[in-house]
Design a protein around this motif. Structure first.
Motif: not given
Length: 137
Positions: A4-5, A7
């Motif tokens: 997610i980081s 992204l």
């Protein structure tokens, strides 16, 4: 969760590209006409940041997320390889008005016709994969 980081970093990178006008067809046209330093400044800062980042990774022996050592292997120097590759890349960039990174930024900005270009780029990549063993490297 750690992806997610990535992204988030990608979204931030896209915003920076869009706000700096690096995805602007007009700025790219200006660059190829040697009319403005704008794009050359962006490219030069990216090269300097990349060189500094690679130096830092080598100096501090930073490892990848999976714990593996990061050891970039130098490529064989070949005039033909870089000349032909550079010509194809440059022609595509000049004709389309976007290189691969900004193509995705333009989708995010709502320029849907760029999907035709992305499909073409993916087909070109597929064609290279099929012909790779027959090409000089």
């Amino acid at each position: 969760m750690r992806f997610i980081s990535f992204l988030g970093i990608g979204i931030l990178f896209g915003i920076v590209l869009y706000k700096s006008e690096a995805a602007s067809w007009f700025r790219i046209y200006e660059m190829f006409q040697l009319g403005s330093f704008h794009m050359y400044g962006i490219i030069a800062s990216a090269v300097i940041l990349g060189v500094a980042g690679l130096y830092f990774i080598k100096k501090k022996e930073i490892k990848a997320l999976n714990g593996a050592a990061i050891n970039p292997t130098p490529k064989e120097f070949s005039i033909t390889r870089y000349l032909v590759g550079g010509i194809f890349f440059g022609l595509g960039w000049a004709l389309v008005g976007a290189c691969p990174g900004p193509m995705y930024v333009l989708i995010g900005a709502g320029y849907w016709p760029i999907l035709i270009v992305i499909v073409g780029a993916l087909l070109g990549t597929l064609l290279y994969g099929v012909l790779r063993t027959k090409l000089p490297h």
